[in-house]
Design a protein around this motif. Structure first.
Motif, PDB file in Angstrom:
ATOM      1  N   PHE A   1       1.192  -0.741  -0.433  1.00 57.24           N
ATOM      2  CA  PHE A   1      -0.022  -0.189  -0.097  1.00 57.24           C
ATOM      3  C   PHE A   1       0.471   0.861   0.381  1.00 57.24           C
ATOM      4  O   PHE A   1       2.019   1.247   0.946  1.00 57.24           O
ATOM      5  CB  PHE A   1      -1.000   0.382   1.249  1.00 57.24           C
ATOM      6  N   PHE A   2       0.550   2.174  -1.022  1.00 51.85           N
ATOM      7  CA  PHE A   2       1.113   3.807  -1.406  1.00 51.85           C
ATOM      8  C   PHE A   2       0.598   4.638  -0.968  1.00 51.85           C
ATOM      9  O   PHE A   2       1.154   5.855  -0.133  1.00 51.85           O
ATOM     10  CB  PHE A   2       1.964   3.388  -2.621  1.00 51.85           C
ATOM     11  N   GLU A   3      -0.790   4.171  -1.391  1.00 50.92           N
ATOM     12  CA  GLU A   3      -1.540   5.862  -0.476  1.00 50.92           C
ATOM     13  C   GLU A   3      -2.706   5.679  -1.202  1.00 50.92           C
ATOM     14  O   GLU A   3      -3.570   4.616  -1.653  1.00 50.92           O
ATOM     15  CB  GLU A   3      -0.298   7.245  -2.098  1.00 50.92           C
ATOM     16  N   ALA A   4      -3.493   6.329   0.221  1.00 50.16           N
ATOM     17  CA  ALA A   4      -5.820   6.572  -0.841  1.00 50.16           C
ATOM     18  C   ALA A   4      -5.670   7.793  -0.618  1.00 50.16           C
ATOM     19  O   ALA A   4      -5.196   9.341   0.232  1.00 50.16           O
ATOM     20  CB  ALA A   4      -5.808   6.241   1.151  1.00 50.16           C
ATOM     21  N   ASN A   5      -6.391   8.349  -1.363  1.00 54.04           N
ATOM     22  CA  ASN A   5      -7.225   9.404  -1.646  1.00 54.04           C
ATOM     23  C   ASN A   5      -9.057   9.520  -2.003  1.00 54.04           C
ATOM     24  O   ASN A   5      -9.357   8.944  -1.931  1.00 54.04           O
ATOM     25  CB  ASN A   5      -6.985  10.155  -2.941  1.00 54.04           C
ATOM     26  N   SER A   6      -8.655  10.282  -0.636  1.00 53.79           N
ATOM     27  CA  SER A   6     -11.074  10.516  -0.185  1.00 53.79           C
ATOM     28  C   SER A   6     -11.226  11.737  -1.260  1.00 53.79           C
ATOM     29  O   SER A   6     -12.741  11.489  -1.265  1.00 53.79           O
ATOM     30  CB  SER A   6     -11.096  10.935   1.394  1.00 53.79           C
ATOM     31  N   LYS A   7     -10.291  12.202  -2.041  1.00 52.92           N
ATOM     32  CA  LYS A   7     -11.211  12.650  -2.962  1.00 52.92           C
ATOM     33  C   LYS A   7     -10.229  12.176  -4.601  1.00 52.92           C
ATOM     34  O   LYS A   7      -9.748  12.767  -5.678  1.00 52.92           O
ATOM     35  CB  LYS A   7     -10.929  14.063  -3.434  1.00 52.92           C
ATOM     36  N   PRO A   8     -10.656  10.801  -5.228  1.00 52.77           N
ATOM     37  CA  PRO A   8     -10.712  10.470  -6.711  1.00 52.77           C
ATOM     38  C   PRO A   8     -10.380  10.903  -7.429  1.00 52.77           C
ATOM     39  O   PRO A   8     -11.522  12.085  -8.082  1.00 52.77           O
ATOM     40  CB  PRO A   8     -11.280   9.516  -5.839  1.00 52.77           C
ATOM     41  N   MET A   9      -9.621  11.069  -8.412  1.00 50.17           N
ATOM     42  CA  MET A   9      -9.480  11.364  -9.482  1.00 50.17           C
ATOM     43  C   MET A   9     -10.283  10.813 -10.843  1.00 50.17           C
ATOM     44  O   MET A   9     -10.791  10.062 -10.235  1.00 50.17           O
ATOM     45  CB  MET A   9      -8.435  12.063 -10.282  1.00 50.17           C
ATOM     46  N   LYS A  10     -10.718  11.525 -11.835  1.00 48.65           N
ATOM     47  CA  LYS A  10     -11.896  10.572 -12.570  1.00 48.65           C
ATOM     48  C   LYS A  10     -11.262   9.631 -13.269  1.00 48.65           C
ATOM     49  O   LYS A  10      -9.746  10.474 -13.491  1.00 48.65           O
ATOM     50  CB  LYS A  10     -12.056  11.577 -13.598  1.00 48.65           C
ATOM     51  N   PHE A  11     -11.226   8.059 -13.088  1.00 49.11           N
ATOM     52  CA  PHE A  11     -10.561   7.512 -13.534  1.00 49.11           C
ATOM     53  C   PHE A  11     -10.988   7.001 -15.065  1.00 49.11           C
ATOM     54  O   PHE A  11     -12.521   7.540 -15.229  1.00 49.11           O
ATOM     55  CB  PHE A  11     -11.163   5.791 -12.977  1.00 49.11           C
ATOM     56  N   ASP A  12     -10.536   6.929 -16.550  1.00 50.04           N
ATOM     57  CA  ASP A  12     -10.353   7.115 -17.207  1.00 50.04           C
ATOM     58  C   ASP A  12     -11.179   5.892 -17.772  1.00 50.04           C
ATOM     59  O   ASP A  12     -11.373   5.933 -19.251  1.00 50.04           O
ATOM     60  CB  ASP A  12      -8.867   7.233 -18.282  1.00 50.04           C
ATOM     61  N   GLU A  13     -10.327   4.782 -17.406  1.00 48.31           N
ATOM     62  CA  GLU A  13     -11.444   3.327 -17.633  1.00 48.31           C
ATOM     63  C   GLU A  13     -13.298   3.897 -18.096  1.00 48.31           C
ATOM     64  O   GLU A  13     -13.604   3.468 -17.372  1.00 48.31           O
ATOM     65  CB  GLU A  13     -10.759   2.400 -17.289  1.00 48.31           C
ATOM     66  N   PRO A  14     -13.245   3.947 -19.027  1.00 48.39           N
ATOM     67  CA  PRO A  14     -14.828   4.106 -19.255  1.00 48.39           C
ATOM     68  C   PRO A  14     -15.853   2.970 -18.008  1.00 48.39           C
ATOM     69  O   PRO A  14     -17.146   3.357 -17.705  1.00 48.39           O
ATOM     70  CB  PRO A  14     -14.946   3.577 -20.522  1.00 48.39           C
ATOM     71  N   HIS A  15     -15.346   1.917 -17.694  1.00 43.09           N
ATOM     72  CA  HIS A  15     -16.492   0.835 -17.512  1.00 43.09           C
ATOM     73  C   HIS A  15     -16.363   1.228 -15.631  1.00 43.09           C
ATOM     74  O   HIS A  15     -17.644   0.989 -14.515  1.00 43.09           O
ATOM     75  CB  HIS A  15     -16.551  -0.491 -17.710  1.00 43.09           C
ATOM     76  N   ILE A  16     -15.325   1.768 -15.252  1.00 43.81           N
ATOM     77  CA  ILE A  16     -15.206   1.762 -14.340  1.00 43.81           C
ATOM     78  C   ILE A  16     -15.435   3.458 -13.792  1.00 43.81           C
ATOM     79  O   ILE A  16     -16.373   3.530 -12.601  1.00 43.81           O
ATOM     80  CB  ILE A  16     -13.752   2.383 -13.534  1.00 43.81           C
TER      81      ILE A  16
END
Length: 385
Positions: A343-358
């Motif tokens: 585990f390296f990092e977690a973000n409570s304000k995730p950036m947009k995932f570019d993968e369309p299904h996600i």
């Protein structure tokens, strides 16, 4: 814009039984409000499709003692935002985009007031900082094994001790974002200048070689500009065509209020980059493709199962440690050359995932969790009544 129509719509919505979800941000003198506008537009469209009243609101305009608040709606046909009256929200999704905005006294007071409001449910109340994440994860025996050795970077003596234990280190700003400010150190005792420091620039890295620990420390202090840092054990990551990669997991709560994996993406480091972040020159790839190339199909399948289990385990522990109501987080997970998960990092304000299904699923799950929170609120109100 037909003002009469807006007034009628406002009147209708004030008496509607639809759940109301507001996306929280801060005002901006130049462009009304801050944040990723295309993300907000996608969120509003998804909310509409799922039967919500939804809008963007600033901390300044969110007056908690009023039945109506000024919020922003998006007009897709003209690609414009316009302000109108909305009902006070049932649920607030915090998307204040910058730490420096979130720590402003007026914003902190508003967030605290929202948290105390009996009729509103807020999730993801603040950014994580890297040090707190590792402290929370160390509290559980189930998540401890996934954490690289991590210390606050306080002094040259402390750095010396870390390098004695781990000759390869990552230095990361405690409040960093998207790979900004990251440095690595490799101790190479056989060389005349044994300390190799690499500093992440925009899309490449700059290397400095230092002959003494004192010179190295001076250079680090200059690069960090007084920002608080952690020093972390460097992990020899698996690679794809000689470029290191890591995985990005998006975990969100579902209709039952339980943590669920929305999707896993993969990021490959840029040719001269020390991070895999896309803004720093990284590229997007299929996780299965990278893992099969590095480990073969059988081990790749086992690693993916372990990554999914680990992401959910970590999300639950971060929520426990933070003592906050969380609805989503993204996390960076590394796979070392031996196939172990880190585990390296977690973000409570995730950036947009570019993968369309996600991406599609991630938007829907915000509202699925909103439905759950609203249902729980109504149940609590019924019991009190």
């Amino acid at each position: 814009m037909n003002l009469k129509w807006i007034e009628e719509a406002d009147s209708f919505e004030l008496h509607s039984t639809k759940p109301v979800l507001a996306i929280l941000t801060v005002e901006d003198e130049l462009q009304l409000f801050r944040g990723n506008r295309s993300n907000f537009a996608d969120l509003l469209q998804t909310g509409k499709e799922l039967g919500f009243i939804t809008y963007v609101v600033t901390t300044k305009d969110l007056l908690l003692n009023k039945r109506r608040v000024k919020g922003y709606a998006y007009a897709e046909d003209t690609n414009t935002w316009h302000q109108r009256q909305f009902p006070l929200p049932d649920i607030i999704y915090n998307r204040i985009p910058y730490r420096e905005d979130e720590i402003q006294p007026t914003v902190r007071r508003k967030l605290a007031a929202i948290a105390q409001h009996p009729a509103i449910r807020l999730f993801n109340p603040k950014f994580f900082d890297k040090w707190s994440l590792f402290e929370w994860l160390k509290l559980s025996k189930s998540t401890q094994p996934f954490i690289p050795g991590t210390r606050k970077l306080m002094s040259a003596a402390g750095l010396k001790r870390m390098l004695a234990k781990y000759p390869y280190l990552y230095l990361k700003p405690i409040g960093g974002k998207a790979g900004m400010g990251i440095m690595t150190i490799r101790l190479q005792p056989e060389k005349p200048k044994p300390y190799r420091l690499r500093v992440q620039a925009k899309k490449k890295s700059i290397t400095y070689r230092c002959s003494t620990l004192s010179t190295l420390w001076t250079r680090i202090k200059k690069q960090s500009s007084g920002t608080a840092y952690i020093a972390q054990q460097g992990i020899e990551l698996a690679s794809f065509h000689d470029r290191r990669f890591d995985l990005r997991a998006l975990v969100q709560k579902n209709r039952l209020g339980q943590w669920d994996l929305t999707g896993i993406g993969a990021r490959v480091a840029g040719p001269n980059s020390i991070t895999t972040h896309v803004p720093r020159g990284g590229s997007i790839e299929e996780p299965e493709k990278l893992l099969v190339t590095a480990f073969g199909s059988e081990q790749a399948r086992r690693i993916l199962v372990r990554v999914k289990q680990t992401a959910l385990l970590i999300a639950k522990q971060i929520e426990r440690g933070s003592k906050s109501t969380l609805g989503e987080m993204s996390m960076d997970l590394g796979i070392d050359v031996g196939g172990n998960v880190w585990f390296f990092e977690a973000n409570s304000k995730p950036m947009k995932f570019d993968e369309p299904h996600i991406r599609k699923k991630s938007l829907e799950r915000i509202y699925h969790y909103g439905m759950y929170l609203n249902k729980r609120k109504r149940q609590a109100q019924a019991q009190e009544g």
